[in-house]
Every structure is written in structure tokens, then in C-alpha cells.
Design an enzyme around this catalytic site. Sequence first.
Site, short mmCIF file in Angstrom:
data_model
loop_
_atom_site.label_atom_id
_atom_site.label_comp_id
_atom_site.label_asym_id
_atom_site.label_seq_id
_atom_site.Cartn_x
_atom_site.Cartn_y
_atom_site.Cartn_z
N GLY A 62 0.79 -5.32 1.08
CA GLY A 62 -0.13 -5.18 0.17
C GLY A 62 0.38 -6.18 -1.18
CG ASN A 115 5.72 -5.52 6.69
OD1 ASN A 115 4.80 -5.52 5.78
ND2 ASN A 115 6.86 -4.67 6.28
CD GLU A 116 -0.15 -5.28 6.95
OE1 GLU A 116 0.52 -6.29 7.26
OE2 GLU A 116 -0.61 -5.50 5.81
CG LEU A 171 -1.84 -1.04 1.36
CD1 LEU A 171 -2.82 -0.93 2.50
CD2 LEU A 171 -2.63 -1.43 0.00
#
Lengths: 243, 252
Positions: free
Chosen positions: A94, A118-119, A49
Site C-alpha cells: 500500500g 509484495n502481496e 494496508l
Amino acid sequence: MRFNNPPVNTLSLEFLTELVISLEKLENDKSFRGLIITSDRPGVFSAGLDLREMCGRSPAHYAEYWKAVQELWLRLYQSSLVLVAAINGACPAGGCLMALTSDHRILADNPKYSIGLNETLLGIVAPFWFKDTLVNTIGHRAAERALQLGLLFPPAQALQVGIVDQVVPEERVQSVALSAIAQWMAIPDHARQLTKAMMRKATASRLITHRDEDVQNFVSFISRDSIQKSLQLYLERLKQKKG
Amino acid sequence: PDASAGVAVMRFNNPPVNTLSLEFLTELVISLEKLENDKSFRGLIITSDRPGVFSAGLDLREMCGRSPAHYAEYWKAVQELWLRLYQSSLVLVAAINGACPAGGCLMALTSDHRILADNPKYSIGLNETLLGIVAPFWFKDTLVNTIGHRAAERALQLGLLFPPAQALQVGIVDQVVPEERVQSVALSAIAQWMAIPDHARQLTKAMMRKATASRLITHRDEDVQNFVSFISRDSIQKSLQLYLERLKQKKG
């Protein structure tokens, strides 16, 4: 489909829109039954993202962006095409999500090409439908661990945990993708499509029936001062690495 | 930096075998609540102070020859412990330094990470069927979330107690280490989890576990009534009394 959004195939609003339009064309073109997604940018499949779409913008923009992210996932996840991901570069967040929507994932055997959601490392939280896609792929326990620790799996571990299906020498990724897709396309298409839809319907529905709510949750969450600060800090560090 | 900063260690000490009596359950819940409310603690290692056993599980004397009202009170306390552990905002690591059947296994399964001492006497599993009883659906859900449906179906029906090598292979524990290293490995493991931005980690954990916890929360009273009806059955009471007799004979 060779992703080419320089420098690192970040999923900007513009790129998301292009992808969705391309997907729609392919779905409507009866001469295509299979799609290989891969990257034209060296060293990266997709960096995920676009944080600049999620930082320092208006709530209306966050909403428009998130709808586009949802749209891409829904289109990929529910595609009637056979979808194979030829992962020839780094594949975080993403990028990983796109790979997870595929029917089959092939990762190039390069230690720099890790894959995962890995957010949490950025101080944010993967949405529930990212989580669902991961659970469907590697199971609940592994997903619980991977998501909380924000794990990026290098090739050997990616294969072991099951987030990818094959790991092959980098120069063979495209040819192996073609062989793999041929296996899937040899199945009677009608039966294959209905089976895929049956497998994925419940997961897709969970987003479809809560789509607007999910957008509002995203807008509220991403607008928080603490989250905006986290993202700005991360963007600053990225700039320093480049410069 | 101090590796143990912000980490609490809870050493179960309910002689002889850390059985989950009503009193012990209440103590555990109170301790957990204190830790959750104390912002200086972000992680918790659960382990045992009793040799050779992590926890022998539910206290059969609370489930045998008592009144229906008592069974209800006991079951509510068991539910409460599971809900508190399973939904804890703390990082929870189980340092399993002893035998871990039934209720002991349930506590271990609520953890974010499980480390088992490499001792063939320390087996882990939900062995309720061997006693003639049935694990509640939320025990089952926790097991399925950990080892998958098929493995859970087999483990639960056969009442399997997995020794260390098999426990690692089936995935009911995450690591098996030499007995003397369990506590230090637990501290290293918990440090890895605590390095993650806490807010993001907590929300992610809650997202993963919400559906499973809700299944009990929305049916909590019904689950208590089901337990009371089930455990009150003559056949079940006989089963449990027989088992308690055999345990007494083993000791004597």
C-alpha cells in the site's frame, strides 16, 4: 504531507480517512498547487494496508475498509495537484501504491528502503487497479514479473526498472523533491491538469465503473478461511519479530 | 530439497526442426492438459531436443495448397496451443536452446520467463512479414506485452530476428547464458517462481493476462475465418509456395 501514524504509517481505516480529508482540503484550497508526500516515521514511508483491518473482522467492516482504500487511491491518482513522493523509508504494498499515484518518485539511496507490490508473499493478490497503476509505470512485462514474484526493489533496481524516477542520498530527498515539484509547477496549470486527467482517465474509470463489484470481490476473497489463515500467520510472525 | 520436484520438462522432438504441424500441435495440447491436471506438477520448462533449433514455428505445408476446411482446422489448433500456454496455471519457463522464429517465438513469449542460449545462430523474433504474411493480432498482443508498443511495432514490421545480445536488450528474453548452462539456469529460475504461494501467483498471472486472452476468446471464430480468407488468397499462396521452394533448394 508528512505521514505520522506510529509506528509504521500503516493504512488503518482511521488513517485512510484522515488522509482523504486532508487531500480534499488541499484540492479545494487554491493557494496549493503541489503536494509532496513523505514520512515522519523513521525508516518507513508506509508499511501499507493494515492487516488488522482485514483479519478477524466482519464482512461489513471489510467492505468499509476497502471502500476507504479505493477512495484514497482515486483521490491521489486523479489529484489535480502536482504530486511528488519523497520516499524516505521502506515502501511495500500500500505504501508503494501511494508512491505510484504520484507524478514523480524520489527514493532515498538506502538499501533498507525497498519498494514494490509484495502481496503474493503474504498469500494475497494485488487488486487489478494496483496492477494497472504498476503497468502504467514500469510496463506490462516488468509488472507481470514484479507482481507474481512479489518483488521489493532496493534503490538501484528500483531506478533500473523504473518504479522510481530518481534515487538520491538520503539527506537530499526533501530538497530534491522541492526542486522536482518546481519543474512540474512551472507548466501552465490548466494544460498540465487536463493532460494528467487525459493520461489517467481510462485507468481510473476501470475502477470507478466496477467499484461496488470490486468491494464485493475483496470481501469474498479476504473472508476465505485460507486467506484469513495466511494473514493470521503473517501477523503472528510480525509479532514474533517485534518481541 | 530436490530442485526439480514438481517441475516437468517438455523437450520438443518433432524432427527435423520442431515445426508445428497439426499432429505436433495436438500432441502438445494433450501433454499440456495432462500436466495441468496433475497436481504433482506446478512448473514446466519447455525446451528442444532437436539440435540448433527451439522450434521453426508454424508448418507452412499445413497452410499451403490445402482446403479451406483444413486451414480452419489448423488455425484452431494454433489458437488452442497459444491459449493453453498463455493461460497456463503452471509456472512456464522457456529454455531456448536453438533458433526461435515465428511460432517458436510465440511459444517462448507465452512463458513467465525466457532464457536464451548465447549462440549467435539462435535468433528470436516474429518474422512473418519476411514470408509475406502477417502475424495475427494475438501474436502482436503477446509481443507488445513483452517488449512494449514501439519496439513491437518495429520488430513486427521489419520481421526482426534478434540475436542474443539484442534479444536481451529489447527485452524479448529475460536472460542470456552460456549454451551449456541453459537447462540448469532454467531450473534455478523456475524454483524462484515456484517459491511464491501458488494460489496468489496463479490469480495474479490470470489477472495480468485475462484481457489479452479474452481478445482472442471473444473473437475466436472470426479470427479463424480471417485466417482462412487471408491464407487462401492467390498472392499469399504464391508467397508461401515460393518460400517453401527456396527452403527445399537450401536443403538440397
